[in-house]
Write a protein that holds these residues in place. Structure first.
Motif, PDB file in Angstrom:
ATOM      1  N   ASN A 296      -7.165  -1.436 -82.785  1.00 35.07           N
ATOM      2  CA  ASN A 296      -6.241  -2.393 -82.091  1.00 35.07           C
ATOM      3  C   ASN A 296      -5.296  -1.706 -81.648  1.00 35.07           C
ATOM      4  O   ASN A 296      -4.517  -2.020 -80.615  1.00 35.07           O
ATOM      5  N   LEU A 297      -4.774  -0.324 -82.357  1.00 38.59           N
ATOM      6  CA  LEU A 297      -3.798   0.363 -81.336  1.00 38.59           C
ATOM      7  C   LEU A 297      -4.194   0.994 -80.048  1.00 38.59           C
ATOM      8  O   LEU A 297      -3.426   1.092 -79.009  1.00 38.59           O
ATOM      9  N   VAL A 298      -5.581   1.296 -80.046  1.00 38.42           N
ATOM     10  CA  VAL A 298      -6.255   1.767 -78.742  1.00 38.42           C
ATOM     11  C   VAL A 298      -6.264   0.692 -77.746  1.00 38.42           C
ATOM     12  O   VAL A 298      -5.879   1.183 -76.565  1.00 38.42           O
ATOM     13  N   LEU A 299      -6.447  -0.431 -78.113  1.00 40.84           N
ATOM     14  CA  LEU A 299      -6.658  -1.525 -77.136  1.00 40.84           C
ATOM     15  C   LEU A 299      -5.203  -1.965 -76.569  1.00 40.84           C
ATOM     16  O   LEU A 299      -4.959  -2.102 -75.489  1.00 40.84           O
ATOM     17  N   SER A 300      -4.138  -1.859 -77.302  1.00 39.72           N
ATOM     18  CA  SER A 300      -2.745  -2.038 -76.932  1.00 39.72           C
ATOM     19  C   SER A 300      -2.300  -1.012 -76.090  1.00 39.72           C
ATOM     20  O   SER A 300      -1.598  -1.247 -75.155  1.00 39.72           O
TER      21      SER A 300
END
Length: 306
Positions: A296-300
């Motif tokens: 999720n951090l990568v996507l954000s």
């Protein structure tokens, strides 16, 4: 010529390891020590009475739990200096390991009273071996703090120890401790061991975050427990060393926040064209985080850069 008064030969303190569940683990030396003692000091007289009844031994018992042992130790030492032999037994396991026995041992040695340890079972080592978690090096913590914030802070301080971590826990607090363990070490293998050496002995092992969910699904479980957390990976240790180096190099303002380091690694990996799934898999292991959280951090991070 007048008579001289001789001081009686000093007695002895037996420190006796007792079974952690299975009475068959009581050694002949332990039984002999109880038989030789003039009195037996113990945490709970009811527990020790049952053990002595099993052996067919009757001795005076002196309650020496954590609330009273410091006050009673001087008197007990005087009794041994006067020639009495005393034994100390915990409710289960080896005295002095997360119990009040060490107070009496220290006082006896300081007074010159001979101390003889009768080895016996120890729950933390029994649990460590039972889990199959690497045990070349380990650190015994005992009980974690009661408050969640303090537990987390303590676990973070233990994070860089290059060995397995061992904790004692009571049934009603085991889930709370696993919440903190899963927060700090979500990807590390962990185990909950209960009823060791007894009929219903059980060892549950999984990554810490999964173990927490398993325990929640199981609901209430009985028996004193040992929690074991696997050693840090080489990547975790390298991360810790890098954080220390960053802190030393940049002074008090460095911070060396693992979240900042993770964000920097994500940005670097995205710039190099690595896929989001590959980044999440690699960095979740490196930073001991849940893969989905890193993903999720990568996507954000991707969304912010678009």
């Amino acid at each position: 010529m007048g008579e001289t008064t001789k001081r009686p030969q000093a007695g002895k303190l037996y420190v006796v390891g007792t079974p952690i569940g299975n009475l068959g683990d009581l050694t002949p030396r332990a039984a002999a020590a109880f038989e030789a003692a003039d009195a037996i000091c113990c945490e709970d007289t009811r527990v020790t009475s049952k053990l002595l009844a099993h052996l067919g031994i009757s001795k005076p018992l002196v309650r020496c739990d954590e609330n009273v042992i410091a006050g009673r130790a001087p008197q007990l030492v005087e009794r041994m200096l006067a020639g009495e032999t005393l034994a100390f037994a915990s409710d289960a396991g080896m005295p002095g390991v997360s119990d009040p026995g060490q107070v009496l041992v220290d006082a006896a040695r300081a007074a010159g009273v001979p101390v003889e340890v009768i080895p016996g079972p120890t729950a933390c080592i029994t649990a460590l071996v039972a889990t199959g978690i690497p045990c070349e090096h380990f650190f015994f913590e005992g009980f974690l703090p009661r408050k969640h914030g303090e537990r987390v802070r303590r676990l973070r301080r233990l994070a860089s120890i290059p060995g397995a971590l061992l904790f004692y826990e009571s049934p009603h607090r085991a889930e709370d401790s696993l919440v903190a363990i899963a927060e700090v070490f979500p990807e590390r293998e962990a185990a909950l061991c209960r009823e060791l050496t007894k009929l219903h002995e059980e060892v549950l092992r999984a990554p810490a975050s999964e173990l927490l969910e398993l325990v929640r699904e199981r609901g209430e479980m009985r028996g004193e427990m040992v929690l074991v957390v696997a050693p840090p990976s080489e990547a975790e240790l390298e991360l810790h060393e890098a954080a220390l180096a960053a802190g030393a190099g940049a002074g008090a303002d460095a911070g060396a926040n693992p979240d900042d380091l993770l964000a920097a690694d994500i940005a670097e990996a995205l710039a190099a064209g690595e896929s989001a799934n590959a980044i999440a898999k690699r960095l979740s292991q490196k930073y001991s985080r849940k893969k989905r959280d890193v993903y999720n951090l990568v996507l954000s991070t991707q969304a912010e850069s678009d």
